[in-house]
Write a protein that holds these residues in place. Structure first.
Motif, short mmCIF file in Angstrom:
data_model
loop_
_atom_site.label_atom_id
_atom_site.label_comp_id
_atom_site.label_asym_id
_atom_site.label_seq_id
_atom_site.Cartn_x
_atom_site.Cartn_y
_atom_site.Cartn_z
N GLU A 1 -48.92 53.27 -3.78
CA GLU A 1 -47.88 54.13 -4.34
C GLU A 1 -47.21 53.47 -5.54
O GLU A 1 -46.96 54.13 -6.56
CB GLU A 1 -46.84 54.47 -3.27
CG GLU A 1 -45.74 55.40 -3.75
CD GLU A 1 -44.85 55.88 -2.64
OE1 GLU A 1 -43.70 56.29 -2.93
OE2 GLU A 1 -45.26 55.84 -1.46
N ILE B 1 -44.11 61.85 -3.59
CA ILE B 1 -44.03 60.86 -4.67
C ILE B 1 -43.57 61.58 -5.92
O ILE B 1 -44.33 62.37 -6.50
CB ILE B 1 -45.39 60.17 -4.90
CG1 ILE B 1 -45.91 59.55 -3.60
CG2 ILE B 1 -45.27 59.12 -6.00
CD1 ILE B 1 -47.30 58.98 -3.71
N TYR C 1 -49.92 55.47 -8.10
CA TYR C 1 -49.36 56.82 -8.25
C TYR C 1 -48.14 56.87 -9.16
O TYR C 1 -47.94 57.84 -9.89
CB TYR C 1 -49.01 57.41 -6.88
CG TYR C 1 -50.21 57.70 -6.02
CD1 TYR C 1 -51.09 58.71 -6.34
CD2 TYR C 1 -50.49 56.93 -4.89
CE1 TYR C 1 -52.21 58.99 -5.56
CE2 TYR C 1 -51.61 57.18 -4.11
CZ TYR C 1 -52.46 58.21 -4.45
OH TYR C 1 -53.56 58.46 -3.68
N GLU C 2 -47.31 55.83 -9.10
CA GLU C 2 -46.09 55.83 -9.91
C GLU C 2 -46.35 55.42 -11.36
O GLU C 2 -45.46 55.55 -12.21
CB GLU C 2 -45.04 54.89 -9.30
CG GLU C 2 -44.53 55.35 -7.94
CD GLU C 2 -43.46 54.43 -7.38
OE1 GLU C 2 -43.12 53.45 -8.08
OE2 GLU C 2 -42.98 54.68 -6.27
N LEU D 1 -49.12 62.75 -0.19
CA LEU D 1 -48.84 62.42 -1.59
C LEU D 1 -47.79 63.33 -2.22
O LEU D 1 -47.41 63.11 -3.36
CB LEU D 1 -50.14 62.50 -2.41
CG LEU D 1 -51.30 61.64 -1.89
CD1 LEU D 1 -52.52 61.84 -2.77
CD2 LEU D 1 -50.91 60.18 -1.83
N TYR E 1 -45.76 61.71 -9.09
CA TYR E 1 -47.08 62.33 -8.92
C TYR E 1 -46.98 63.82 -8.65
O TYR E 1 -47.92 64.56 -8.93
CB TYR E 1 -47.80 61.62 -7.77
CG TYR E 1 -49.15 62.19 -7.41
CD1 TYR E 1 -50.26 61.97 -8.21
CD2 TYR E 1 -49.31 62.95 -6.25
CE1 TYR E 1 -51.51 62.49 -7.87
CE2 TYR E 1 -50.55 63.47 -5.91
CZ TYR E 1 -51.64 63.24 -6.72
OH TYR E 1 -52.87 63.76 -6.39
#
Length: 376
Positions: free
Chosen positions: A274, A158, A278-279, A155, A161
């Motif tokens: 993702e 990203i 997360y975005e 992770l 994040y």
């Protein structure tokens, strides 16, 4: 008189019939020899086309095939039928390969010509969407949780994040398990990628599946060849993760080295989460992260339609296979593997005066080795 020879006009002409028709009409009005002089050709050529025109009309002014009426070296019809049949049997193998396998005297070029004349492609490349459709049909036949893929996702690459991850001490690695036939996913999170975390996650999921009777005997739990799933490359005994899988009567399968497409099911959800999670989301702390991760997992398993699975969500597909399955079977909360590991270590360190309440580096190492040998 025509400034160009007749044969040259015929070579560049797009409509030879019309040129010959004009010559024939002129010959009928003025004679053969005047027509030959005008079109810069011989009298024999004019008479030939004049005769054909009188016999069969305008259509006879076209070119006639020079192919011989009999070819003594032509491929026998029995051999042609055999070559056509071989192509249907060997499917996408080429002419050279079939020639070697069947020990044929016919050249590969002739074989391709025969296939072309019979409307058979010599080496048709399978379309990507057809391959995907075939794979979907195969996956539908598996029982629920008979085939499962498991993998980890870093992770820290990203951008949206990363800042929150560093400031608020959020998880750095995602452990993902995805069921192949229906697309159900379960999640785990940790600060590092390790064998002990993989073993804990496997035990956590297995206990949940046992509760709802979803352990399929000799079902396959597929992973890559990373150290978090296979341990040391020179290990002589099965690693802790493999033992955890086998303790549930499952088989730990690994993909061939470098064959990342074998993990396409779990890699697909890594890409989706993702973009969809997360975005977009922001997190106040680690607890807030785990709550929102649970919400997303519920959305994915119970609500989100999958275009590659008839626009149905995993819950609908699971119901088709197991009508009596309770919805809670797909509602396993994501697990904080670091917190679970600390709880395990705290349990193992309870003891008398000669046992450390807080393990030193040496004690921690011994405990991890002991924990790795135990099944969850």
């Amino acid at each position: 008189m025509c400034p160009y020879p007749w044969y040259q006009i015929m070579r560049i002409s797009k409509d030879k019939k019309q040129q010959r028709y004009q010559m024939v009409i002129y010959a009928q009005e003025h004679g053969v020899k005047p027509a030959a002089r005008l079109y810069a050709t011989g009298s024999k050529t004019v008479r030939k086309w004049l005769r054909r025109y009188k016999e069969s009309g305008y259509q006879a002014l076209g070119d006639i095939s020079r192919r011989p009426h009999h070819s003594p070296k032509a491929t026998p019809s029995e051999l042609i039928d055999k070559i056509v049949k071989l192509k249907t049997e060997y499917k996408r193998l080429g002419a050279e390969q079939i020639k070697i396998l069947e020990n044929l005297a016919t050249s590969a070029k002739t074989m391709r010509k025969i296939w072309r004349e019979n409307g058979i492609s010599s080496r048709q490349r399978r379309k990507k969407h057809i391959t995907k459709q075939n794979l979907r049909d195969i996956k539908k036949q598996f029982a629920l949780f008979e085939r499962v893929c498991e993998d980890t996702k870093d992770l820290d690459d990203i951008p949206e994040y990363w800042t929150s991850m560093m400031r608020k001490k959020l998880p750095k690695v995602q452990y993902t398990l995805r069921e192949v036939s229906c697309g159900v996913q379960f999640l785990g999170f940790a600060d590092e990628r390790s064998l002990i975390h993989s073993e804990l996650f496997a035990g956590y999921v297995n206990e949940h599946l046992k509760k709802y009777g979803l352990i399929i005997k000799e079902g396959i739990r597929q992973t890559d060849n990373g150290s978090e799933y296979c341990g040391s490359w020179n290990a002589k005994e099965p690693c802790a993760y493999t033992l955890a899988i086998e303790s549930a009567k499952l088989i730990h399968g690994t993909i061939p080295p470098g064959a990342h497409r074998f993990q396409s099911d779990v890699e697909t959800v890594h890409s989706l989460i993702e973009v969809e999670f997360y975005e977009i989301e922001s997190f106040a702390d680690r607890d807030d992260f785990m709550e929102k991760a649970y919400t997303y997992q519920l959305f994915f398993n119970l609500e989100r339609p999958n275009t590659y699975k008839e626009n149905k969500n995993p819950w609908q597909l699971a119901q088709e296979k197991r009508p009596d399955l309770p919805k809670e079977a797909l509602m396993l909360p994501p697990v904080d593997l670091d917190a679970l590991l600390n709880k395990k270590l705290a349990y193992l360190t309870q003891g008398g005066y000669d046992v450390y309440s807080v393990p030193s580096n040496l004690c921690a190492e011994l405990l991890l080795q002991k924990l790795a040998k135990r099944s969850v």
